[in-house]
Design an enzyme around this catalytic site. Structure first.
Site, mmCIF file in Angstrom:
data_model
loop_
_atom_site.group_PDB
_atom_site.id
_atom_site.type_symbol
_atom_site.label_atom_id
_atom_site.label_comp_id
_atom_site.label_asym_id
_atom_site.label_seq_id
_atom_site.Cartn_x
_atom_site.Cartn_y
_atom_site.Cartn_z
ATOM 1 N N LYS A 56 0.853 -1.189 0.000
ATOM 2 C CA LYS A 56 0.000 0.000 0.000
ATOM 3 C C LYS A 56 0.892 1.242 0.000
ATOM 4 O O LYS A 56 1.900 1.264 0.716
ATOM 5 C CB LYS A 56 -0.866 -0.054 1.262
ATOM 6 C CG LYS A 56 -1.928 1.012 1.384
ATOM 7 C CD LYS A 56 -2.733 0.780 2.667
ATOM 8 C CE LYS A 56 -3.906 1.720 2.811
ATOM 9 N NZ LYS A 56 -4.706 1.426 4.023
ATOM 10 N N SER A 114 -9.682 1.377 3.019
ATOM 11 C CA SER A 114 -8.839 2.153 2.148
ATOM 12 C C SER A 114 -7.808 1.326 1.379
ATOM 13 O O SER A 114 -7.256 1.828 0.394
ATOM 14 C CB SER A 114 -8.111 3.221 2.972
ATOM 15 O OG SER A 114 -7.257 2.628 3.914
ATOM 16 N N SER A 116 -9.665 -1.176 7.161
ATOM 17 C CA SER A 116 -9.119 -0.977 5.816
ATOM 18 C C SER A 116 -8.416 -2.164 5.183
ATOM 19 O O SER A 116 -8.150 -2.138 3.987
ATOM 20 C CB SER A 116 -8.146 0.200 5.825
ATOM 21 O OG SER A 116 -8.859 1.384 5.661
HETATM 22 N N1 GLN Z 1 -13.105 3.551 6.637
HETATM 23 C C1 GLN Z 1 -12.444 3.893 7.857
HETATM 24 C C2 GLN Z 1 -12.009 5.336 7.829
HETATM 25 O O1 GLN Z 1 -12.264 5.969 6.860
HETATM 26 C C3 GLN Z 1 -11.297 2.979 8.100
HETATM 27 C C4 GLN Z 1 -10.115 3.331 7.302
HETATM 28 C C5 GLN Z 1 -8.897 2.549 7.701
HETATM 29 O O2 GLN Z 1 -8.963 1.506 8.336
HETATM 30 N N2 GLN Z 1 -7.753 3.106 7.356
HETATM 31 O O3 GLN Z 1 -11.429 5.850 8.737
#
Ligand code: GLN
Length: 487
Positions: free
Chosen positions: A80, A155, A179
């Site tokens: 990532k 994400s 994410s």
């Molecule tokens: N969807 C969650 C957020 O927007 C989790 C994102 C993540 O785990 N980085 O914060």
């Protein structure tokens, strides 16, 4: 077609000399060129570096180095674009870091390199990991390989799409509120969030430091166990990484599950859960029952407050962490007549709307006069949520839930409505707030649309062995991971 293999199978074939790392790496690069124009999982491909590392791995293999010593020798992976790789772009999906090159390796990167891995490139994400669909990437969304009109989740959407589409053998993402697990569920692959403190965060660009954890995205549970073994362990550079020995996770896989108890939390099986997801989860519970696992009803009474607490704590931490992107030290600088206008012009142009929303929310929640009403309260809720889990774990070995309330949604379907997007995280965020571990494994396909569904298992702090054992037993009994997207 070595790109189609699992990590473990590729390693076996590399060891036996049936395939070279160069062939495997080239196969992945070819696959990327073939499918990535329609998926956009990659933000950057390091063709030269990857082939060089592959040749070095082949030379090491020929000279007698084994996978016993270097468990990932010759295996093509991708990271990532939030995890630093020395000399490679590190954009975090943000304009503010466009063109920025990482000056050092993250600890997980060093560990992968020491284990002999080949790094193919950088995977797309929601800007600074804020989002659940990869639509918040400044460089355009990633598409779901099962249906390119749909999101791969986020994400770590680039990670899940790339692994599902066989562009790389496995990937590392980060999980702050789901994410790794949510995109794994949407793309039909395995995603593991380790216990907070299990994996070093050094070199992971911080979103919400008390919640962030790096985790593997893989084609099988065994592959997740292997990667976890490589990346786990204490790191003096991250004081929150725990000096606890790393168990041989792969040996835990086959220990058997008969007699284990799994908790079904009443609060997770409620209105808003898609009936197709519900029925796949019910079938998974049956499968586990047939394996000798005993399902038990449990309650996690503070679940209803988790989303609200998360969307105070995560933005509060983010507002502090993102203060460093000021046009002075990193990436983008938009000049202005004085330093304050330079800051605001840079941040105004560099951050996307969701990141700005979080910075404003977080700054507000931390401001004098509101701190106690928001931030402090959210921290208290967090303690209650952790207690709920620790209490439930007195009577069960793991907890079973859906990973997401629905299968993958359409691109654009929720991007205009932040609350709808935040609701995607309803089943995954509590795990981060509690600091425990969780895994998502494929458990079905929707009958008509043929979209993957994810089963989530949550485990005790540092209980990854039990989690992997259960997930592996389930996967062997219900091999949904063998289904491939129709690309
Ligand atoms: N969807 C969650 C957020 O927007 C989790 C994102 C993540 O785990 N980085 O914060």
């Amino acid at each position: 077609m070595p790109h189609r293999l699992t990590l473990q199978t590729l390693i076996d074939r590399l060891s036996r000399g049936e395939v070279t790392s160069r062939e495997a790496t080239q196969a992945c690069l070819d696959r990327i060129h073939q499918v990535d124009p329609s998926l956009h999982a990659f933000l950057h491909i390091d063709t030269e570096g990857a082939l060089r590392a592959a040749d070095a791995a082949d030379a090491a293999l020929r000279s007698g180095v084994t996978h016993h010593h270097r468990p990932l020798l010759g295996v093509p992976l991708a990271l990532k674009d939030l995890i630093a790789v020395h000399g490679q772009p590190l954009t975090c999906g943000s304009r503010i870091l466009q063109g920025f090159v990482a000056p050092y390796d993250a600890t997980v990167t060093t560990r992968l390199r020491d284990a002999g891995a080949v790094l193919l490139g950088r995977l797309n994400l929601d800007e600074f990991a804020m989002g659940s669909s990869t639509e918040n990437s400044a460089f355009g969304p990633t598409r779901n390989p099962w249906d390119t009109h749909r999101t791969p989740g986020g994400s770590s959407g680039g990670c899940a799409a790339a692994v599902a589409a066989d562009e790389c053998l496995a990937a590392l993402g980060s999980d702050t509120g789901g994410s790794v697990r949510q995109p794994a569920a949407f793309c039909g692959v395995v995603g593991l969030k380790p216990t907070y403190g299990r994996v070093s965060r050094y070199g992971l660009v911080a979103y919400a430091s008390s919640l962030d954890q790096i985790g593997p995205v893989t084609k099988t549970v065994a592959d997740a166990a292997l990667l976890l073994e490589v990346i786990s362990g204490h790191d003096p550079r991250d004081s929150t990484s725990v000096p606890q020995p790393v168990p041989p996770y792969r040996s835990a896989l086959t220990a058997g599950v008969r007699g284990l108890r799994i908790g079904l939390p009443a609060e997770y099986f409620v209105d808003g859960l898609d009936p197709q997801v519900r029925s796949a989860i019910d079938q998974a519970i049956d499968t586990l029952r047939q394996l000798g696992v005993e399902p038990v009803n449990v309650s996690l009474p503070h679940t209803g407050a988790a989303l609200a607490a998360y969307y105070i704590i995560a933005p509060a931490e983010a507002s502090a962490n993102l203060a460093r992107f000021d046009g002075v030290r990193y990436g983008l600088r938009v000049p202005g007549p004085d330093v304050v206008s330079m800051y605001s012009a840079t941040r105004g142009a560099g951050f996307g709307p969701e990141v700005k929303r979080r910075i404003i929310l977080g700054t507000y929640a931390l401001s004098r006069g509101y701190h106690d009403a928001y931030y402090l309260r959210a921290q208290k809720v967090r303690t209650l949520i952790r207690r709920d889990f620790l209490e439930a774990f007195q009577t069960v070995d793991a907890i079973l839930t859906p990973t997401t309330p629905t299968p993958a949604f359409q691109l654009g379907e929720k991007s205009g409505d932040p609350l709808q997007m935040y609701l995607q995280d309803i089943y995954t965020i509590s795990c981060n707030l509690a600091g425990i571990c969780g895994i998502s494994v494929p458990c079905g396909l929707t009958p008509v649309t043929r979209l993957p569904i994810g089963l989530q298992l949550l485990g005790t702090p540092f209980g990854e062995e039990t989690l992997l054992r259960l997930a592996h037993a389930y996967e062997q009994a219900a091999p949904w991971h063998l289904q491939k997207p129709p690309l």
